[in-house]
Write a protein that holds these residues in place. Structure first.
Motif, PDB file in Angstrom:
ATOM      1  N   THR A 180       9.171   2.709  -0.072  1.00 38.76           N
ATOM      2  CA  THR A 180       8.224   1.797  -0.704  1.00 38.76           C
ATOM      3  C   THR A 180       8.800   1.241  -2.001  1.00 38.76           C
ATOM      4  O   THR A 180       8.687   0.037  -2.289  1.00 38.76           O
ATOM      5  N   ALA A 183      11.250  -1.362  -1.193  1.00 41.28           N
ATOM      6  CA  ALA A 183      10.572  -2.597  -0.793  1.00 41.28           C
ATOM      7  C   ALA A 183       9.997  -3.336  -1.994  1.00 41.28           C
ATOM      8  O   ALA A 183       9.748  -4.545  -1.914  1.00 41.28           O
ATOM      9  N   ILE A 184       9.778  -2.629  -3.090  1.00 40.82           N
ATOM     10  CA  ILE A 184       9.317  -3.265  -4.328  1.00 40.82           C
ATOM     11  C   ILE A 184      10.496  -3.827  -5.115  1.00 40.82           C
ATOM     12  O   ILE A 184      10.441  -4.938  -5.653  1.00 40.82           O
ATOM     13  N   THR A 228       3.111  -4.863  -2.460  1.00 37.65           N
ATOM     14  CA  THR A 228       3.738  -3.657  -1.914  1.00 37.65           C
ATOM     15  C   THR A 228       3.472  -2.459  -2.814  1.00 37.65           C
ATOM     16  O   THR A 228       3.259  -1.336  -2.345  1.00 37.65           O
ATOM     17  N   LEU A 231       0.565  -0.332  -2.060  1.00 36.87           N
ATOM     18  CA  LEU A 231       0.607   0.661  -0.991  1.00 36.87           C
ATOM     19  C   LEU A 231       0.708   2.092  -1.526  1.00 36.87           C
ATOM     20  O   LEU A 231       0.472   3.052  -0.785  1.00 36.87           O
ATOM     21  N   ALA A 260       1.901  -6.320   5.503  1.00 37.40           N
ATOM     22  CA  ALA A 260       3.216  -5.753   5.202  1.00 37.40           C
ATOM     23  C   ALA A 260       4.164  -5.908   6.385  1.00 37.40           C
ATOM     24  O   ALA A 260       5.343  -6.265   6.222  1.00 37.40           O
ATOM     25  N   TRP A 301      15.269  -5.008   2.773  1.00 34.11           N
ATOM     26  CA  TRP A 301      13.889  -5.260   2.362  1.00 34.11           C
ATOM     27  C   TRP A 301      12.953  -5.211   3.561  1.00 34.11           C
ATOM     28  O   TRP A 301      11.879  -4.595   3.513  1.00 34.11           O
ATOM     29  N   LEU A 305       9.969  -2.424   4.135  1.00 32.74           N
ATOM     30  CA  LEU A 305       8.558  -2.795   4.250  1.00 32.74           C
ATOM     31  C   LEU A 305       7.893  -2.096   5.433  1.00 32.74           C
ATOM     32  O   LEU A 305       6.744  -1.641   5.335  1.00 32.74           O
ATOM     33  N   ALA A 308       7.422   1.458   4.432  1.00 37.80           N
ATOM     34  CA  ALA A 308       6.348   1.552   3.443  1.00 37.80           C
ATOM     35  C   ALA A 308       4.984   1.453   4.123  1.00 37.80           C
ATOM     36  O   ALA A 308       4.036   2.176   3.762  1.00 37.80           O
TER      37      ALA A 308
END
Length: 325
Positions: A180, A183-184, A228, A231, A260, A301, A305, A308
């Motif tokens: 996660t 993904a951020i 994101t 989450l 997402a 990425w 996601l 995540a």
């Protein structure tokens, strides 16, 4: 297992079954649509919308002769339909079949679908101002099929996640949390690079139109990073106090998971176009690590996601079980 434990497990199982019927039916029908398109084009000799080199929204099948493109499209559709039917009958499909269907659909995914989704709000505003011409591009049959492909991939991924939830034994792991954060971080890195390009840092400057477009994409990436973050934040589970009428209510799980997954699929599609431009040594893209590194991170990425979204879904499912107990 106690009666309370059985009831708690039943809460998750009931949600899984309800989702499965609709999801697997859609997958089976969607795959059948792809097969039908391939057969119609093969019989009539019409140009396949997924292999039309003059259509911006066509897929990578444009690299193949029409006959081969129709065959590949039909095979991918058939595998997708088989996945939906097998899963509907048995409750789950063998992993190789699921991987084959998702992989095949990703082959069909063209880079133009990200641009279509990303620029739609701007084009709608322009249409309200009287400029409706650009919206005619959205009448493309290829784009319609691309959106169907996106929906199929998202549905298959969601089904896979739901099966993981059903089989979950409650083990804790930090891997989902780390994915996660990745993904951020990746979209924020992309945003920083686009801001630097837009303000004209030496060796990073681009022409005004490209810089403005890049700045807009950077802003969208930053917004995605914030969502994101939700989450793993409390406001991603319960609506914050400032949301009148929703404050304190639980956020529907799919309201977080589905966007997402959609973003993951669209990012992967868009990465093809960006990476191909980098590999083609596009003169409009500065040859600087600040520019090309964020682009090369786009596939990461996309994967992050998905991970995540799965982490969020598992965590919410465990919370539901705990409440039911």
């Amino acid at each position: 297992m106690t009666e309370q434990g059985k009831f708690a497990k039943g809460v998750v199982a009931q949600g899984f079954v309800a989702h499965s019927f609709v999801a697997h039916s859609f997958v089976a029908v969607g795959g059948g649509v792809l097969v039908l398109v391939a057969l119609v084009c093969a019989i009539t000799g019409a140009l396949s919308p997924m292999a039309n080199p003059s259509d911006f929204f066509a897929s990578s099948l444009t690299l193949l002769p029409q006959a081969a493109a129709n065959l590949v499209l039909a095979l991918i559709g058939a595998v997708t339909t088989a996945t939906g039917l097998v899963t509907a009958r048995r409750g789950s499909a063998p992993a190789p079949l699921r991987v084959a269907s998702i992989g095949g659909l990703l082959v069909l995914l063209g880079p133009g679908v990200l641009a279509a989704v990303g620029y739609l709000p701007f084009l709608l505003v322009s249409a309200l101002a009287g400029d409706v011409a650009p919206l005619r591009n959205y009448l493309s049959p290829a784009l319609v099929l691309q959106l169907v492909v996106v929906a199929l991939v998202v549905t298959l991924l969601l089904s896979w996640i739901e099966q993981a939830v059903r089989a979950d034994r409650g083990e804790t792991s930090n891997r989902g949390l780390w994915w996660t954060w990745i993904a951020i971080a990746v979209p924020l890195v992309y945003t920083v690079s686009r801001v630097l390009m837009a303000i004209g840092i030496p060796d990073l400057s681009m022409e005004n139109s490209s810089g403005a477009a890049g700045l807009g994409l950077g802003a969208a990436a930053a917004g995605g990073a914030v969502l994101t973050w939700g989450l793993i934040r409390p406001w991603g589970e319960r609506f914050p106090r400032w949301m009148i009428g929703l404050a304190g209510k639980r956020v529907p799980v799919r309201m977080a998971v589905v966007p997402a997954l959609c973003a993951a699929v669209l990012v992967l599609a868009g990465s093809r176009m960006l990476l191909s431009q980098m590999l083609a040594d596009n003169p409009g893209i500065p040859n600087n690590v600040v520019v090309w590194l964020p682009i090369w991170l786009w596939p990461l990425w996309s994967f992050a996601l998905v991970a995540a979204a799965m982490h969020y879904r598992l965590r919410r499912a465990r919370a539901e079980v705990a409440i039911a107990r």
